[in-house]
Each structure stands twice: as C-alpha cells, then as structure tokens.
Design a protein around this motif. Structure first.
Motif, PDB file in Angstrom:
ATOM      1  N   ILE A 190       0.832  -1.205   0.000  1.00 20.44           N
ATOM      2  CA  ILE A 190       0.000   0.000   0.000  1.00 20.44           C
ATOM      3  C   ILE A 190       0.864   1.251   0.000  1.00 20.44           C
ATOM      4  O   ILE A 190       0.587   2.210  -0.727  1.00 20.44           O
ATOM      5  N   MET A 191       1.953   1.239   0.768  1.00 15.23           N
ATOM      6  CA  MET A 191       2.840   2.401   0.834  1.00 15.23           C
ATOM      7  C   MET A 191       3.517   2.662  -0.498  1.00 15.23           C
ATOM      8  O   MET A 191       3.707   3.810  -0.897  1.00 15.23           O
ATOM      9  N   GLU A 192       3.857   1.588  -1.204  1.00 11.86           N
ATOM     10  CA  GLU A 192       4.476   1.746  -2.531  1.00 11.86           C
ATOM     11  C   GLU A 192       3.477   2.319  -3.529  1.00 11.86           C
ATOM     12  O   GLU A 192       3.833   3.141  -4.373  1.00 11.86           O
ATOM     13  N   HIS A 193       2.228   1.876  -3.418  1.00  9.09           N
ATOM     14  CA  HIS A 193       1.173   2.443  -4.278  1.00  9.09           C
ATOM     15  C   HIS A 193       0.986   3.930  -3.989  1.00  9.09           C
ATOM     16  O   HIS A 193       0.865   4.748  -4.914  1.00  9.09           O
ATOM     17  N   LEU A 194       0.947   4.276  -2.720  1.00  7.42           N
ATOM     18  CA  LEU A 194       0.782   5.682  -2.341  1.00  7.42           C
ATOM     19  C   LEU A 194       1.965   6.525  -2.796  1.00  7.42           C
ATOM     20  O   LEU A 194       1.794   7.674  -3.226  1.00  7.42           O
ATOM     21  N   ASP A 195       3.164   5.943  -2.714  1.00  7.17           N
ATOM     22  CA  ASP A 195       4.360   6.658  -3.163  1.00  7.17           C
ATOM     23  C   ASP A 195       4.311   6.898  -4.666  1.00  7.17           C
ATOM     24  O   ASP A 195       4.669   7.986  -5.150  1.00  7.17           O
ATOM     25  N   GLU A 196       3.845   5.896  -5.409  1.00  7.12           N
ATOM     26  CA  GLU A 196       3.718   6.063  -6.859  1.00  7.12           C
ATOM     27  C   GLU A 196       2.679   7.128  -7.195  1.00  7.12           C
ATOM     28  O   GLU A 196       2.893   7.975  -8.069  1.00  7.12           O
ATOM     29  N   LEU A 197       1.537   7.089  -6.479  1.00 13.70           N
ATOM     30  CA  LEU A 197       0.491   8.089  -6.712  1.00 13.70           C
ATOM     31  C   LEU A 197       1.003   9.492  -6.394  1.00 13.70           C
ATOM     32  O   LEU A 197       0.713  10.447  -7.117  1.00 13.70           O
TER      33      LEU A 197
ATOM     34  N   LYS B 263       4.082  10.586  -6.595  1.00  7.50           N
ATOM     35  CA  LYS B 263       5.003  11.009  -7.660  1.00  7.50           C
ATOM     36  C   LYS B 263       4.225  11.459  -8.910  1.00  7.50           C
ATOM     37  O   LYS B 263       4.572  12.451  -9.535  1.00  7.50           O
ATOM     38  N   ARG B 264       3.171  10.728  -9.241  1.00  3.16           N
ATOM     39  CA  ARG B 264       2.370  11.094 -10.408  1.00  3.16           C
ATOM     40  C   ARG B 264       1.660  12.431 -10.191  1.00  3.16           C
ATOM     41  O   ARG B 264       1.632  13.285 -11.081  1.00  3.16           O
ATOM     42  N   MET B 265       1.087  12.626  -8.997  1.00  2.00           N
ATOM     43  CA  MET B 265       0.391  13.872  -8.709  1.00  2.00           C
ATOM     44  C   MET B 265       1.365  15.049  -8.610  1.00  2.00           C
ATOM     45  O   MET B 265       1.011  16.188  -8.940  1.00  2.00           O
TER      46      MET B 265
ATOM     47  N   ARG C  99       4.045  15.353 -10.491  1.00  2.00           N
ATOM     48  CA  ARG C  99       4.298  15.728 -11.890  1.00  2.00           C
ATOM     49  C   ARG C  99       3.139  16.548 -12.444  1.00  2.00           C
ATOM     50  O   ARG C  99       3.337  17.521 -13.185  1.00  2.00           O
ATOM     51  N   VAL C 100       1.921  16.167 -12.077  1.00  2.00           N
ATOM     52  CA  VAL C 100       0.738  16.932 -12.516  1.00  2.00           C
ATOM     53  C   VAL C 100       0.786  18.354 -11.949  1.00  2.00           C
ATOM     54  O   VAL C 100       0.544  19.334 -12.664  1.00  2.00           O
ATOM     55  N   PHE C 101       1.112  18.452 -10.658  1.00  2.00           N
ATOM     56  CA  PHE C 101       1.179  19.768 -10.009  1.00  2.00           C
ATOM     57  C   PHE C 101       2.239  20.649 -10.660  1.00  2.00           C
ATOM     58  O   PHE C 101       2.009  21.848 -10.902  1.00  2.00           O
ATOM     59  N   LEU C 102       3.415  20.093 -10.948  1.00  2.00           N
ATOM     60  CA  LEU C 102       4.497  20.876 -11.552  1.00  2.00           C
ATOM     61  C   LEU C 102       4.104  21.364 -12.947  1.00  2.00           C
ATOM     62  O   LEU C 102       4.387  22.517 -13.305  1.00  2.00           O
ATOM     63  N   LEU C 103       3.435  20.502 -13.712  1.00  2.00           N
ATOM     64  CA  LEU C 103       2.990  20.923 -15.041  1.00  2.00           C
ATOM     65  C   LEU C 103       1.946  22.031 -14.934  1.00  2.00           C
ATOM     66  O   LEU C 103       1.987  23.021 -15.680  1.00  2.00           O
TER      67      LEU C 103
END
Length: 234
Positions: A4-11, A13-15, A17-21
């Motif tokens: 679960i922690m790895e899934h949250l970490d991946e999410l 990182k994706r969010m 990237r969205v925020f930076l864009l």
C-alpha cells in the motif's frame, strides 16, 4: 506485488508531476492574462455595456488577483488531459486486459464532456444570467460590475457545469466496478429530476428560466448515464 505504501508513493510522484505541469502552465498563462481576460468576458462585456454598465476595479490589488485566478484556471484546464492520463496509468495495472481499453476511450470522452459543459456555461448560462440580473437591477441604480466577483462567479459556473457533464462517464465507471446498477438507478430517476432543479436553483439563483436551462441537460445526462450503465452491465 506492491505494498500500500508503494502504491501511495507512486500516486504521490504522479500527482507531483501533474502539479508541476499545472504550475508551469499557470506561470506561462500569466504572461497572456490580458488575452485570456478579453476572451473570458467577451460574452458578458457587451451585455453589461449595452445596459449602460461598466466593469470596474474596486481595490488596487483586484487586477492582480483576477490575472492570477485566470492564469491558474487556464493552467489547470490545460493540465487536465495529463492529469487524467497519469490517473489512468496508476489504475491500469489493477485492470484486466479487456478493461484497459476503457482508458483510451474514457479519457478523450471525459475531456470532451468537460469541454461541452464548460462551453454550455460560457455561451448560454452565464450571458443569460448576467443579462437577467442587470435588467433586474438597473432600475434601482447604475450597473457598476466589480471584476473580481464577476470572474469568480464565471469560473464557478464553468467548473461546476463542466463537472456535471462528466456524469454519464462517472456513472459508467461506477457500474463497471459494480457500485451501482441499472435497476437501482431506475428507482432513483424521480429524485434525480428533483436534484437537477435544486442544482439549477443553486447555480443560477433568482432566474427561473436559467434554472430550467441548467436542469434539463442534467436530467438528459442522467438518462444518457443510465443507458451507458445498461451497456456496461452487459
């Protein structure tokens, strides 16, 4: 198998990237705030001027606040396709092979639905509501419309109607994960009609015609959603 922690970490990182864009596109949009502002108010400015009104600034900082709000709004809208893509890629591993095709179908349809709802607000609802309210008030005093509240209301209308037009797609997805079904929705139909008129009353207060103009598409969208749910169940 990821924890679960790895899934949250991946999410996360994706969010990120969205925020930076979104941040980058908002900063770029800030340099074109005048063009964005002119485009944004072109429909209502003529209505206000035809009724002897003027769009005014009340505080010295109001122009900057409006420019920043429009730049952020424009940046977020431009980021929406990438946000949907990142979200889809996050959920893709949990989907079966035959279900993954929905990603490539629903992303463009989600964008199209949001765009149609936003245009509906921008072209039909907002000009009619502005015209109604100015005509209602001009016998009392000269219409001096403050730019800050005007832009805030327009952004609110565009966002909520854009979101509401996503209703059929959301219903289809909920049906695919078996949270709703066609039979339960059919029982809810009469309440949806009531909700549509309540939503119309909340988003366009005081103007009954605009309330109906908003409520009817919401009802139709629910019916389209029911049709998609029926297809999804098959």
């Amino acid at each position: 198998m990821m924890s679960i922690m790895e899934h949250l970490d991946e999410l996360k990182k994706r969010m990120l990237r969205v925020f930076l864009l979104a941040l980058i596109l908002s900063v770029i949009s800030l340099f074109f705030y005048k063009q964005i502002f002119d485009f944004f108010i072109i429909n209502v400015e003529s209505i206000i001027q035809d009724n002897g009104g003027v769009i005014a600034i009340q505080r010295i900082t109001e122009g900057w606040v409006v420019a920043a709000k429009l730049a952020i709004t424009f940046g977020v809208i431009l980021t929406l396709p990438y946000f949907l893509w990142e979200l889809s890629m996050f959920f893709k591993p949990a989907l079966k092979q035959q279900e993954q095709k929905y990603i490539f179908i629903l992303i463009p349809f989600s964008l199209i639905s949001f765009g149609i709802g936003s245009l509906f607000a921008y072209i039909i609802v907002i000009p009619r509501l502005v015209n109604f309210l100015i005509n209602l008030s001009k016998d009392i005093g000269e219409p001096v419309i403050m730019v800050g509240p005007l832009i805030s209301q327009m952004v609110t209308f565009i966002f909520w109607l854009g979101l509401v037009f996503e209703l059929p797609i959301i219903m289809f997805l909920l049906a695919k994960i078996q949270l709703i079904n066609y039979d339960s929705l059919r029982k809810f139909r009469r309440w949806m009609i009531l909700f549509a008129f309540i939503f119309g009353a909340l988003i366009t207060p005081t103007d009954p015609i605009s309330q109906i103009i908003v409520a009817i598409p919401v009802i139709l969208l629910f019916e389209i959603g029911m049709f998609l749910v029926k297809i999804g169940e098959k």
